[in-house]
Each structure stands twice: as C-alpha cells, then as structure tokens.
Design a protein around this motif. Structure first.
Motif, PDB file in Angstrom:
ATOM      1  N   VAL A 147       7.036   9.180  -2.857  1.00  0.00           N
ATOM      2  CA  VAL A 147       7.385   8.232  -1.796  1.00  0.00           C
ATOM      3  C   VAL A 147       6.134   7.959  -0.968  1.00  0.00           C
ATOM      4  N   GLY A 148       5.898   6.691  -0.673  1.00  0.00           N
ATOM      5  CA  GLY A 148       4.691   6.304   0.046  1.00  0.00           C
ATOM      6  C   GLY A 148       3.568   5.860  -0.856  1.00  0.00           C
ATOM      7  N   GLY A 149       3.789   5.915  -2.186  1.00  0.00           N
ATOM      8  CA  GLY A 149       2.776   5.466  -3.134  1.00  0.00           C
ATOM      9  C   GLY A 149       2.710   3.945  -3.198  1.00  0.00           C
ATOM     10  N   PRO A 150       1.639   3.395  -3.778  1.00  0.00           N
ATOM     11  CA  PRO A 150       1.432   1.942  -3.792  1.00  0.00           C
ATOM     12  C   PRO A 150       2.197   1.235  -4.905  1.00  0.00           C
ATOM     13  N   LEU A 151       2.226  -0.090  -4.809  1.00  0.00           N
ATOM     14  CA  LEU A 151       2.779  -0.930  -5.855  1.00  0.00           C
ATOM     15  C   LEU A 151       1.856  -0.888  -7.069  1.00  0.00           C
ATOM     16  N   THR A 152       2.394  -1.090  -8.263  1.00  0.00           N
ATOM     17  CA  THR A 152       1.590  -1.031  -9.486  1.00  0.00           C
ATOM     18  C   THR A 152       0.778  -2.308  -9.675  1.00  0.00           C
ATOM     19  N   ASN A 153      -0.117  -2.259 -10.652  1.00  0.00           N
ATOM     20  CA  ASN A 153      -0.915  -3.444 -10.973  1.00  0.00           C
ATOM     21  C   ASN A 153      -0.040  -4.624 -11.383  1.00  0.00           C
ATOM     22  N   LEU A 154       1.024  -4.350 -12.144  1.00  0.00           N
ATOM     23  CA  LEU A 154       1.927  -5.414 -12.566  1.00  0.00           C
ATOM     24  C   LEU A 154       2.710  -5.959 -11.371  1.00  0.00           C
ATOM     25  N   GLY A 155       3.165  -5.064 -10.501  1.00  0.00           N
ATOM     26  CA  GLY A 155       3.888  -5.505  -9.311  1.00  0.00           C
ATOM     27  C   GLY A 155       3.051  -6.430  -8.455  1.00  0.00           C
ATOM     28  N   LEU A 156       1.779  -6.092  -8.288  1.00  0.00           N
ATOM     29  CA  LEU A 156       0.865  -6.934  -7.510  1.00  0.00           C
ATOM     30  C   LEU A 156       0.710  -8.308  -8.155  1.00  0.00           C
ATOM     31  N   LYS A 157       0.580  -8.321  -9.486  1.00  0.00           N
ATOM     32  CA  LYS A 157       0.411  -9.591 -10.204  1.00  0.00           C
ATOM     33  C   LYS A 157       1.658 -10.464 -10.062  1.00  0.00           C
ATOM     34  N   LEU A 158       2.833  -9.863 -10.199  1.00  0.00           N
ATOM     35  CA  LEU A 158       4.081 -10.617 -10.065  1.00  0.00           C
ATOM     36  C   LEU A 158       4.236 -11.170  -8.651  1.00  0.00           C
ATOM     37  N   LEU A 159       3.854 -10.365  -7.667  1.00  0.00           N
ATOM     38  CA  LEU A 159       3.947 -10.787  -6.273  1.00  0.00           C
ATOM     39  C   LEU A 159       2.983 -11.926  -5.995  1.00  0.00           C
ATOM     40  N   LYS A 160       1.767 -11.820  -6.545  1.00  0.00           N
ATOM     41  CA  LYS A 160       0.749 -12.846  -6.333  1.00  0.00           C
ATOM     42  C   LYS A 160       1.136 -14.156  -7.006  1.00  0.00           C
ATOM     43  N   ASP A 215       0.817  -1.217   0.000  1.00  0.00           N
ATOM     44  CA  ASP A 215       0.000   0.000   0.000  1.00  0.00           C
ATOM     45  C   ASP A 215       0.849   1.265   0.000  1.00  0.00           C
ATOM     46  N   GLU A 216       2.062   1.198   0.541  1.00  0.00           N
ATOM     47  CA  GLU A 216       2.978   2.342   0.594  1.00  0.00           C
ATOM     48  C   GLU A 216       4.372   1.870   0.187  1.00  0.00           C
ATOM     49  N   SER A 217       4.455   1.237  -0.973  1.00  0.00           N
ATOM     50  CA  SER A 217       5.673   0.507  -1.337  1.00  0.00           C
ATOM     51  C   SER A 217       6.832   1.386  -1.811  1.00  0.00           C
ATOM     52  N   ILE A 218       6.539   2.579  -2.330  1.00  0.00           N
ATOM     53  CA  ILE A 218       7.609   3.408  -2.886  1.00  0.00           C
ATOM     54  C   ILE A 218       8.454   4.020  -1.764  1.00  0.00           C
ATOM     55  N   VAL A 219       9.730   3.607  -1.700  1.00  0.00           N
ATOM     56  CA  VAL A 219      10.627   4.138  -0.673  1.00  0.00           C
ATOM     57  C   VAL A 219      11.621   5.142  -1.254  1.00  0.00           C
ATOM     58  N   ALA A 220      11.781   5.148  -2.569  1.00  0.00           N
ATOM     59  CA  ALA A 220      12.644   6.136  -3.220  1.00  0.00           C
ATOM     60  C   ALA A 220      12.216   6.253  -4.675  1.00  0.00           C
ATOM     61  N   ILE A 221      12.256   7.477  -5.210  1.00  0.00           N
ATOM     62  CA  ILE A 221      11.865   7.703  -6.605  1.00  0.00           C
ATOM     63  C   ILE A 221      12.572   8.951  -7.129  1.00  0.00           C
ATOM     64  N   ARG A 222      13.033   8.870  -8.368  1.00  0.00           N
ATOM     65  CA  ARG A 222      13.666  10.014  -9.023  1.00  0.00           C
ATOM     66  C   ARG A 222      13.017  10.238 -10.386  1.00  0.00           C
ATOM     67  N   ASN A 223      13.003  11.498 -10.816  1.00  0.00           N
ATOM     68  CA  ASN A 223      12.332  11.901 -12.062  1.00  0.00           C
ATOM     69  C   ASN A 223      10.859  11.508 -12.031  1.00  0.00           C
ATOM     70  N   ASN A 224      10.239  11.758 -10.895  1.00  0.00           N
ATOM     71  CA  ASN A 224       8.833  11.368 -10.731  1.00  0.00           C
ATOM     72  C   ASN A 224       7.869  12.287 -11.476  1.00  0.00           C
ATOM     73  N   HIS A 225       8.408  13.283 -12.207  1.00  0.00           N
ATOM     74  CA  HIS A 225       7.533  14.084 -13.060  1.00  0.00           C
ATOM     75  C   HIS A 225       6.922  13.223 -14.168  1.00  0.00           C
ATOM     76  N   ILE A 226       7.505  12.065 -14.428  1.00  0.00           N
ATOM     77  CA  ILE A 226       6.989  11.191 -15.490  1.00  0.00           C
ATOM     78  C   ILE A 226       5.651  10.574 -15.088  1.00  0.00           C
ATOM     79  N   SER A 227       5.567  10.072 -13.860  1.00  0.00           N
ATOM     80  CA  SER A 227       4.329   9.417 -13.418  1.00  0.00           C
ATOM     81  C   SER A 227       3.547  10.237 -12.399  1.00  0.00           C
ATOM     82  N   GLY A 228       4.211  11.205 -11.758  1.00  0.00           N
ATOM     83  CA  GLY A 228       3.539  11.983 -10.723  1.00  0.00           C
ATOM     84  C   GLY A 228       3.460  11.275  -9.381  1.00  0.00           C
TER      85      GLY A 228
END
Length: 219
Positions: free
Chosen positions: A53-66, A37-50
């Motif tokens: 830090v503290g943002g969730p895992l992506t849909n693909l990340g969840l699928k890979l984890l599952k 739910d708060e998986s992002i611990v570091a991010i750079r050039n976040n102007h690309i996705s907006g």
C-alpha cells in the motif's frame, strides 16, 4: 487505505473477495489514479510482486492514463505482465470512472503463471516425446498494451521505462543529437513517465543533460 479518493472505498472489499476466490496465485490491487506516486490503496497476495500500500502506478497504468485509452473501454483483459524477478503474469484491469467518465481508479488482477507454465511445458514435452520443448502459451495482446512491469518503487518504474526506450540506441546518451534526445523525451512523455515525481531529474541524468534542458525538450 491512504487518504485517496473516497469514491474507491466501496471497491476495497472486492479486493479481498476476488483474491479469496481465485487463490494465492492471484494478486489483486486497487489503484487511486489521482495519486500516481502512491496509487496503491489496497492489495492482496502481494507476495507475487512484493508491492505494498502506498506504492506507485505501473508503467502500463501511466500510459493508459496519459493516452486516455480508458475512455473507450470499461476494462482490459488478459494482457502480459511480469514481476521484477521475471515471472510471467496474465493481467486484467477494470477501469473505475466517476459520473463525468473520468478515470479515478483501477482494479487490477495479476495471475502468476509460473506453476501453470511448468505443468504445460511438461505435458507438451510428454505428448511430443521431447521434454526440452518449452513452447510458451500464447496470449491475446491488445495493440494499445505494453508489457506491464510490477515495479515496487517510483525510481524502478522510471528507470525501467527509460531503459526500454533507449535500449536500442547504438551510441551512448552523451553522443546523441538534440533532436534524438528530444525524440526520446517525447517517447517517455507519451508513456506517462513525467506524471511521476522526480522523473525529470532521472531522465536528465540518463541523457546527460540538465533538468532545464529536459523541460525545454518537453516544451
């Protein structure tokens, strides 16, 4: 960094390192898989996705984890992604595992292809004498990969995944049979949606059923 897994601390300098080499069109993200739910611990050039830090895992990340796909691979290269405003990305993920080969983190690189595709389309049109030709570049897409949505919030991820799952239905959710609703819940579960907090409530609203019904479908 939030109070995530201390084993990921050595990877934080790599986020700056990679972003500094590739440049501003490359977003680099470090995810803590112990807190989806708060998986992002570091991010750079976040102007690309907006994302922040503290943002969730992506849909693909969840699928890979599952699915546990990471158990057979060390990384995934050059799969398609997109931003919430529709820009195309070329993404890659490195799996960070502990001594027991369990996934503890993901180091993700997302390259914004907007400028490159514009130049490519111009050159293709110039060579062929037809500037309206907008053939897109091809990418190698592993069979286990779904297009990754870089959503900013948990609600966005849940809604986008539910929408993609039910979009092919020809009838409204309230008219679906129990078996059809059970099938949809199973698809969402396979995609890792229920790893996120609040997913049961969102799915219940989308399918016009109670939360207890969703739990029953899961069981």
């Amino acid at each position: 960094m939030n109070n995530g897994n201390n084993a990921l601390k050595p990877y934080i300098p790599l986020v700056d390192f990679i972003a500094g080499i590739v440049g501003p069109n490359c977003e680099v993200v470090l995810h803590d898989c112990s807190n989806v739910d708060e998986s992002i611990v570091a991010i750079r050039n976040n102007h690309i996705s907006g994302r922040k830090v503290g943002g969730p895992l992506t849909n693909l990340g969840l699928k890979l984890l599952k699915e546990g796909s990471y158990k057979k691979e060390s990384f995934l290269l050059n799969y398609p992604g997109k931003t919430t405003d529709g820009r195309e990305l070329r993404s890659s993920t490195y799996f960070i595992k502990d001594e027991k080969d369990q996934l503890i983190g993901m180091l993700c690189i997302n390259i914004d292809l907007t400028g490159a595709l514009t130049v490519k389309n111009f050159i293709d049109g110039f060579i062929k004498g037809n500037l309206t030709d907008t053939n897109k570049s091809t990418t190698v897409e592993p069979t286990t990969i779904i297009p990754e949505d870089l959503s900013k919030s948990i609600d966005d991820i849940i809604y986008a995944t539910i929408e993609s799952t039910v979009s092919g239905l020809a009838i409204p959710p309230e008219r679906l049979s129990p078996d059809e609703k059970t099938g949809i819940v199973q698809q969402l579960n396979d995609k890792g949606v229920f790893l996120l907090k609040g997913a049961v409530s969102s799915v219940a609203k989308m399918l016009k059923v109670s939360e207890n019904t969703v739990y029953r479908y899961l069981n």
